[in-house]
Design a protein around this motif. Structure first.
Motif, PDB file in Angstrom:
ATOM      1  N   UNK A   1       2.335 -10.445  -8.526  1.00  0.00           N
ATOM      2  CA  UNK A   1       0.890  -9.802  -9.322  1.00  0.00           C
ATOM      3  C   UNK A   1       0.028 -10.000  -8.099  1.00  0.00           C
ATOM      4  N   UNK A   2      -0.858  -8.929  -8.351  1.00  0.00           N
ATOM      5  CA  UNK A   2      -1.875  -8.843  -7.343  1.00  0.00           C
ATOM      6  C   UNK A   2      -2.991  -7.800  -7.759  1.00  0.00           C
ATOM      7  N   UNK A   3      -4.073  -8.095  -7.012  1.00  0.00           N
ATOM      8  CA  UNK A   3      -5.259  -7.343  -7.333  1.00  0.00           C
ATOM      9  C   UNK A   3      -5.907  -6.947  -6.002  1.00  0.00           C
ATOM     10  N   UNK A   4      -6.303  -5.617  -5.997  1.00  0.00           N
ATOM     11  CA  UNK A   4      -6.957  -5.186  -4.555  1.00  0.00           C
ATOM     12  C   UNK A   4      -8.033  -3.976  -4.674  1.00  0.00           C
ATOM     13  N   UNK A   5      -8.988  -4.009  -3.970  1.00  0.00           N
ATOM     14  CA  UNK A   5      -9.785  -2.697  -3.994  1.00  0.00           C
ATOM     15  C   UNK A   5      -9.598  -1.741  -2.617  1.00  0.00           C
ATOM     16  N   UNK A   6     -10.434  -1.369  -2.125  1.00  0.00           N
ATOM     17  CA  UNK A   6      -9.945  -0.267  -1.093  1.00  0.00           C
ATOM     18  C   UNK A   6     -10.183  -1.236   0.192  1.00  0.00           C
ATOM     19  N   UNK A   7     -10.504  -2.447   0.182  1.00  0.00           N
ATOM     20  CA  UNK A   7     -10.499  -3.304   1.437  1.00  0.00           C
ATOM     21  C   UNK A   7      -9.579  -4.315   1.641  1.00  0.00           C
ATOM     22  N   UNK A   8      -9.770  -5.004   0.354  1.00  0.00           N
ATOM     23  CA  UNK A   8      -9.116  -6.487   0.418  1.00  0.00           C
ATOM     24  C   UNK A   8      -7.886  -6.420  -0.859  1.00  0.00           C
ATOM     25  N   UNK A   9      -6.785  -7.102  -0.508  1.00  0.00           N
ATOM     26  CA  UNK A   9      -5.885  -7.521  -1.570  1.00  0.00           C
ATOM     27  C   UNK A   9      -5.146  -8.876  -1.519  1.00  0.00           C
ATOM     28  N   UNK A  10      -5.424  -9.413  -2.749  1.00  0.00           N
ATOM     29  CA  UNK A  10      -4.914 -10.735  -2.877  1.00  0.00           C
ATOM     30  C   UNK A  10      -3.672 -10.807  -3.994  1.00  0.00           C
ATOM     31  N   UNK A  11      -2.596 -11.414  -3.408  1.00  0.00           N
ATOM     32  CA  UNK A  11      -1.425 -11.674  -4.297  1.00  0.00           C
ATOM     33  C   UNK A  11      -1.807 -13.038  -4.824  1.00  0.00           C
ATOM     34  N   UNK A  12      -1.191 -13.074  -6.355  1.00  0.00           N
ATOM     35  CA  UNK A  12      -1.188 -14.452  -6.778  1.00  0.00           C
ATOM     36  C   UNK A  12      -0.548 -15.410  -6.208  1.00  0.00           C
ATOM     37  N   UNK A  13      -1.543 -16.513  -5.808  1.00  0.00           N
ATOM     38  CA  UNK A  13      -0.830 -17.640  -5.051  1.00  0.00           C
ATOM     39  C   UNK A  13      -0.567 -17.194  -3.319  1.00  0.00           C
TER      40      UNK A  13
ATOM     41  N   UNK B   1       0.867  -1.374   0.154  1.00  0.00           N
ATOM     42  CA  UNK B   1      -0.084  -0.027   0.011  1.00  0.00           C
ATOM     43  C   UNK B   1       0.879   1.397   0.034  1.00  0.00           C
ATOM     44  N   UNK B   2       1.753   1.395   0.799  1.00  0.00           N
ATOM     45  CA  UNK B   2       2.463   2.517   1.020  1.00  0.00           C
ATOM     46  C   UNK B   2       3.766   2.536  -0.404  1.00  0.00           C
ATOM     47  N   UNK B   3       3.811   1.550  -0.990  1.00  0.00           N
ATOM     48  CA  UNK B   3       4.604   1.654  -2.144  1.00  0.00           C
ATOM     49  C   UNK B   3       3.935   2.013  -3.658  1.00  0.00           C
ATOM     50  N   UNK B   4       2.615   1.964  -3.441  1.00  0.00           N
ATOM     51  CA  UNK B   4       1.808   2.148  -4.746  1.00  0.00           C
ATOM     52  C   UNK B   4       0.779   3.433  -4.600  1.00  0.00           C
ATOM     53  N   UNK B   5       0.619   3.705  -3.222  1.00  0.00           N
ATOM     54  CA  UNK B   5      -0.782   4.690  -3.124  1.00  0.00           C
ATOM     55  C   UNK B   5      -0.326   6.162  -3.233  1.00  0.00           C
ATOM     56  N   UNK B   6      -0.548   6.840  -4.194  1.00  0.00           N
ATOM     57  CA  UNK B   6       0.107   8.170  -4.598  1.00  0.00           C
ATOM     58  C   UNK B   6      -0.881   9.193  -4.775  1.00  0.00           C
ATOM     59  N   UNK B   7      -0.603  10.412  -4.566  1.00  0.00           N
ATOM     60  CA  UNK B   7      -1.346  11.439  -4.617  1.00  0.00           C
ATOM     61  C   UNK B   7      -1.935  11.794  -6.020  1.00  0.00           C
ATOM     62  N   UNK B   8      -3.248  12.433  -6.293  1.00  0.00           N
ATOM     63  CA  UNK B   8      -3.634  12.804  -7.290  1.00  0.00           C
ATOM     64  C   UNK B   8      -4.528  14.228  -7.612  1.00  0.00           C
ATOM     65  N   UNK B   9      -4.286  14.921  -8.107  1.00  0.00           N
ATOM     66  CA  UNK B   9      -5.029  16.230  -8.082  1.00  0.00           C
ATOM     67  C   UNK B   9      -5.434  16.641  -9.412  1.00  0.00           C
TER      68      UNK B   9
ATOM     69  N   UNK C   1      -6.073  -7.585   4.539  1.00  0.00           N
ATOM     70  CA  UNK C   1      -7.054  -6.667   4.499  1.00  0.00           C
ATOM     71  C   UNK C   1      -6.646  -5.258   4.945  1.00  0.00           C
ATOM     72  N   UNK C   2      -6.240  -4.444   3.690  1.00  0.00           N
ATOM     73  CA  UNK C   2      -5.492  -3.518   3.749  1.00  0.00           C
ATOM     74  C   UNK C   2      -5.939  -2.214   4.185  1.00  0.00           C
ATOM     75  N   UNK C   3      -7.513  -2.352   4.438  1.00  0.00           N
ATOM     76  CA  UNK C   3      -8.384  -1.042   4.849  1.00  0.00           C
ATOM     77  C   UNK C   3      -7.826  -1.007   6.621  1.00  0.00           C
ATOM     78  N   UNK C   4      -7.551  -2.068   7.133  1.00  0.00           N
ATOM     79  CA  UNK C   4      -7.036  -1.839   8.573  1.00  0.00           C
ATOM     80  C   UNK C   4      -5.734  -2.267   8.810  1.00  0.00           C
ATOM     81  N   UNK C   5      -5.028  -2.986   7.565  1.00  0.00           N
ATOM     82  CA  UNK C   5      -3.508  -3.391   7.699  1.00  0.00           C
ATOM     83  C   UNK C   5      -3.075  -2.726   6.551  1.00  0.00           C
ATOM     84  N   UNK C   6      -2.745  -1.379   6.579  1.00  0.00           N
ATOM     85  CA  UNK C   6      -2.117  -0.824   5.246  1.00  0.00           C
ATOM     86  C   UNK C   6      -0.692  -1.124   5.198  1.00  0.00           C
TER      87      UNK C   6
END
Length: 431
Positions: A379-391, A298-306, A396-401
């Motif tokens: 490889x991974x997929x996430x939304x605002x709550x859950x994150x799944x790495x392939x394999x 999360x902290x490696x990919x979450x970036x600002x946008x304006x 739960x990134x909402x509570x464990x960023x």
């Protein structure tokens, strides 16, 4: 009779132009600015407690601030994905390289009648070692749609990017600009391009060299800059100054647009390319956030946008929808009133800027094959709550960023299991 014929011919031409482009609106100018190694937690408008970013904060308060924009964890993969609108498994050939067979937003906007320029950092041609290692050639700016360029890190001689930088302008040989400061030189060229091209739509892409290491004094720390800025060790205490100078340059660009009377005809987008440098820890909303550039977290990919466009984007908006970097190409083409279906992976966020109902992204996917350092492919997929790495694993990134607590599928609520099953199916399709 000859004069009447010319007038008639002109009318026919105008009618034909309107037939080809039924919108009577003039396409706006577009400026896309991407800071280097600047995570979400670094802007005051996002909750930073360590850095002063008054200019960006103002743009956010007068435009649209995004809370869930995601890049890849590293610079070259992000640049390739951003410019082509495709996930990296489709076209990433190696670190420091952009496949010259790929078309970018520069190509499409130039073909659509835009004047195009890029200033700042290139990093997509590759040095001789990279081209030999990956057995590929990279791309030069004019190959991918940019008519003008003022850049660092294009060909073999990279050298300094800050004090006395090595700069290549419009494909000429690299020269060292003694007495210059790279970020200032790039903004000066950008302002000149804006002034020269203001009579027709222009696209300016500005991938900054700030706030990337080495962290050294800026000209605003005058004495230290003059004496030590080429010899000071990479000192993270200067990161604060680098963020402030980056923000100062944003203010200069916006002021120049105002002076040229272009604010209401120009969409300005600001983003970061990945998380903050790993040597930097920042205070954000009362917690300490470690920089995680390079790591698919999360902290490696979450970036600002304006997004800022006075008179078009309503002020004070906070957009909580997911955005990933494949979304920029179709969005920019929509802004330019050009066909946006180019076979990429993105979803245009242009309707969101206009306040219209539209399809929104419900997941972010990343194929991370850096081919740099010791970072393994993920490889991974996430939304605002859950994150799944392939394999595996699952977070739960909402509570464990910080992604410290991997979860077993047995620990997941039933509705989340269904969601994670959907993630697995999507991942299987992206091959």
């Amino acid at each position: 009779m000859k004069m009447k014929l010319n007038v008639f011919s002109a009318c026919v031409i105008v009618c034909l132009l309107f037939a080809c482009n039924p919108s009577s609106e003039v396409a706006p100018n577009i400026i896309l600015i991407m800071a280097d190694d600047l995570g979400y937690e670094t802007l005051g408008c996002n909750g930073s407690q360590d850095y002063q970013t008054p200019n960006l904060d103002r743009l956010a308060s007068e435009g649209m601030r995004f809370t869930h924009a995601y890049s890849t964890p590293l610079c070259t993969p992000t640049r390739v994905q951003l410019m082509t609108g495709k996930y990296n498994f489709r076209n990433y050939v190696g670190f420091g390289l952009l496949d010259p067979q790929e078309k970018t937003f520069g190509n499409y906007l130039k073909e659509g009648g835009y004047s195009t320029a890029i200033v700042g950092k290139w990093q997509l041609w590759g040095n001789s070692r990279q081209r030999e290692l990956f057995q590929r050639t990279g791309s030069l700016p004019d190959q991918v749609g940019f008519e003008e360029s003022c850049l660092w890190q294009v060909k073999e001689k990279y050298g300094e990017r800050f004090k006395d930088p090595y700069v290549e302008i419009n494909g000429d040989s690299v020269t060292q600009e003694i007495g210059g400061y790279g970020p200032d030189l790039f903004v000066t060229y950008a302002k000149d391009f804006i002034s020269r091209k203001k009579q027709r739509p222009f696209f300016l892409y500005y991938p900054m060299v700030l706030t990337h290491a080495p962290f050294r004094p800026t000209p605003d720390q005058e004495t230290m800059y003059q004496v030590d800025s080429l010899h000071t060790k990479n000192d993270t205490t200067f990161f604060r100054n680098n963020v402030a100078y980056m923000d100062k340059l944003m203010g200069e660009l916006v002021n120049h647009l105002a002076q040229e009377g272009l604010l209401e005809t120009t969409l300005l987008l600001f983003i970061g390319d990945n998380g903050t440098d790993r040597g930097v820890t920042s205070t954000w909303e009362g917690i300490r956030v470690p920089g995680r550039k390079g790591y698919p977290e999360e902290y490696g990919t979450h970036v600002p946008m304006i997004a800022y466009w006075p008179g078009t984007i309503d002020s004070g908006q906070v957009n909580e929808n997911l955005i990933d970097f494949t979304d920029f190409l179709p969005s920019l083409l929509d802004v330019a009133q050009l066909p946006s279906n180019r076979g990429g992976d993105g979803i245009s966020f242009y309707p969101q800027l206009m306040g219209k109902e539209s399809k929104v992204r419900d997941f972010v996917f990343c194929h991370y094959a850096p081919r740099w350092g010791k970072f393994p492919e993920k490889r991974y997929i996430h939304d605002k709550e859950w994150k799944l790495f392939e394999g595996g694993p699952i977070f739960h990134i909402a509570s464990d960023p910080e992604e410290k607590t991997p979860l077993n599928i047995e620990m997941i609520p039933p509705d989340a299991k269904k969601r994670l099953g959907e993630f697995s199916e999507i991942m299987a399709e992206f091959k």
